[in-house]
Design an enzyme around this catalytic site. Structure first.
Site, PDB file in Angstrom:
ATOM      1  N   LYS A   1      -0.701  -1.625  -1.616  1.00  0.00           N
ATOM      2  CA  LYS A   1       0.527  -1.157  -2.244  1.00  0.00           C
ATOM      3  C   LYS A   1       1.051  -2.206  -3.219  1.00  0.00           C
ATOM      4  CE  LYS A   1       1.937   1.713   1.678  1.00  0.00           C
ATOM      5  NZ  LYS A   1       2.996   1.957   2.712  1.00  0.00           N
TER       6      LYS A   1
ATOM      7  N   TYR B   1       2.746  -2.882  16.479  1.00  0.00           N
ATOM      8  CA  TYR B   1       1.498  -2.698  17.221  1.00  0.00           C
ATOM      9  C   TYR B   1       1.502  -3.490  18.516  1.00  0.00           C
ATOM     10  CZ  TYR B   1      -0.279  -0.517  12.999  1.00  0.00           C
ATOM     11  OH  TYR B   1      -0.449   0.318  11.941  1.00  0.00           O
TER      12      TYR B   1
ATOM     13  N   HIS C   1       0.189  -6.149   5.327  1.00  0.00           N
ATOM     14  CA  HIS C   1       1.629  -5.967   5.493  1.00  0.00           C
ATOM     15  C   HIS C   1       2.378  -7.116   4.838  1.00  0.00           C
ATOM     16  CE1 HIS C   1       1.129  -3.275   9.317  1.00  0.00           C
ATOM     17  NE2 HIS C   1       1.021  -2.587   8.192  1.00  0.00           N
TER      18      HIS C   1
ATOM     19  N   HIS D   1      -5.088   7.395   8.913  1.00  0.00           N
ATOM     20  CA  HIS D   1      -4.201   6.343   9.399  1.00  0.00           C
ATOM     21  C   HIS D   1      -4.419   6.071  10.885  1.00  0.00           C
ATOM     22  CE1 HIS D   1      -1.425   4.129   6.958  1.00  0.00           C
ATOM     23  NE2 HIS D   1      -0.581   3.998   7.962  1.00  0.00           N
TER      24      HIS D   1
ATOM     25  N   ARG E   1      -6.397   1.425   4.229  1.00  0.00           N
ATOM     26  CA  ARG E   1      -5.725   2.703   4.005  1.00  0.00           C
ATOM     27  C   ARG E   1      -6.719   3.637   3.326  1.00  0.00           C
ATOM     28  NH1 ARG E   1      -2.076  -1.356   2.306  1.00  0.00           N
ATOM     29  NH2 ARG E   1      -0.146  -1.459   3.527  1.00  0.00           N
TER      30      ARG E   1
ATOM     31  N   ARG F   1      -6.734   3.291  11.078  1.00  0.00           N
ATOM     32  CA  ARG F   1      -6.047   2.033  10.765  1.00  0.00           C
ATOM     33  C   ARG F   1      -5.240   1.550  11.975  1.00  0.00           C
ATOM     34  NH1 ARG F   1      -3.966  -1.050   6.369  1.00  0.00           N
ATOM     35  NH2 ARG F   1      -1.701  -1.348   6.377  1.00  0.00           N
TER      36      ARG F   1
END
Length: 344
Positions: free
Chosen positions: A217, A323, A314, A288, A169, A291
């Protein structure tokens, strides 16, 4: 609890005038909440559709409305009816929010004893498939970022190679410190047990893999491989460019701006957009996008979805599986255009 205007009967809370309750709620939004005219108009339109539905199904009193009534209305929003066109998920969600607000007000103002909409959630917006760039566009952007080999162009190439090469990110990339990199030196051999395909080649993608520590995150950390192209670009930046950008307040930051401070997310975004413009890439790009391209190209190349999940950081494989829909879509397009019996 006070009884709202129009309340009648011994119970004091069962009111047949749904329309009057709605008008009172809209007055509340205008006078006490101070909603803008356009917003109030949206509420009025959404609640009119709701009251039309209630009338159509024979509901004439607030006390008759159940959770099932509201759920049925929410479903009808997406399906449409003879008098109303189907709504998008976003518009349907807005309408359900208006209905929930009305029923919450009706309980608080004494129009109703129960809130039938409290457990009804607005419909989730449809997930848009991430848009990945073709490999040729990515390579063109990376080449354009390198430019003439100046201090800033070396930094820009290293940044974009890292974004595409690791799927980081933008916040993770600009938050990196130099010590977060673990890159093999020119005399280091390949990883133990890995046979080099082209011994001595500085671009050997098998034998020249480093790692980077990314902080995602929620403070979650992950270690991601750094391939040979990103490693070479980072080496060039660290050896030939970063020292020219270092200032008294630089600290350990990996990517520095022209004043010697840590590169910001906004500046990194600008780096990518300018490189795409120089490369002649007309699609909208963002950090992004790199990414998305990283993940899609890995899956197109046969990578397992759970490996891609770990690389992207994730928490759930469900997030990563979106994806796979992209790659299936690509397969359909290739099949439709390439197979002799796929078309009419």
């Amino acid at each position: 609890m006070s009884v709202g205007t129009g309340a009648a009967g011994a119970a004091g809370v069962q009111v047949d005038g749904i329309a009057r309750a709605v008008r009172t709620y809209l007055d509340h939004l205008l006078v006490e909440r101070g909603l803008a005219p356009n917003t109030l108009s949206s509420y009025r339109r959404d609640l009119r559709r709701y009251t039309d539905h209630l009338h159509a199904v024979g509901v004439e009193a607030l006390a008759q409305i159940t959770e099932a009534t509201v759920v049925e209305f929410a479903a009808r929003l997406r399906e449409g009816d003879p008098d109303h066109a189907p709504l998008s998920a976003t518009s349907a969600a807005r309408t359900v929010v208006a209905v929930r607000g009305f029923h919450k007000f009706a309980v608080g103002d004494g129009w109703s004893l129960h809130d039938p909409a409290a457990g009804v959630k607005p419909p989730a917006a449809t997930k848009r498939l991430p848009k990945a760039l073709p490999l040729a566009d990515v390579e063109a952007i990376l080449e354009a970022a390198g430019g003439p080999g100046t201090t800033l162009s070396l930094r820009d190439r290293a940044l974009l190679e890292l974004l595409y090469g690791t799927g980081a990110r933008i916040s993770e990339a600009v938050g990196l410190d130099v010590d977060d990199l673990d890159l093999p030196g020119p005399d280091d051999g390949p990883d133990p047990g890995v046979e080099m395909e082209h011994p001595g080649d500085p671009q050997d993608a098998v034998g020249r893999v480093g790692t980077v520590l990314l902080r995602g995150k929620g403070g979650k950390q992950r270690i991601v491989p750094v391939g040979s192209y990103a490693r070479a670009a980072l080496d060039a930046y660290l050896v030939r460019a970063r020292r020219d950008l270092v200032g008294s307040a630089s600290g350990p930051a990996l990517f520095l701006n022209a004043r010697g401070g840590r590169l910001s997310r906004q500046s990194a975004w600008t780096v990518l957009v300018r490189a795409a413009d120089r490369a002649g890439v007309t699609r909208d790009v963002s950090p992004h996008t790199m990414r998305h391209s990283f993940a899609t190209h890995l899956l197109d190349g046969g990578a397992d979805v759970r490996v891609v999940q770990e690389l992207l950081g994730h928490a759930s494989v469900t997030t990563t599986q979106i994806y796979t829909l992209v790659t299936v879509d690509n397969l359909r397009q290739v099949f439709a255009t390439a197979h002799p019996r796929a078309r009419d």
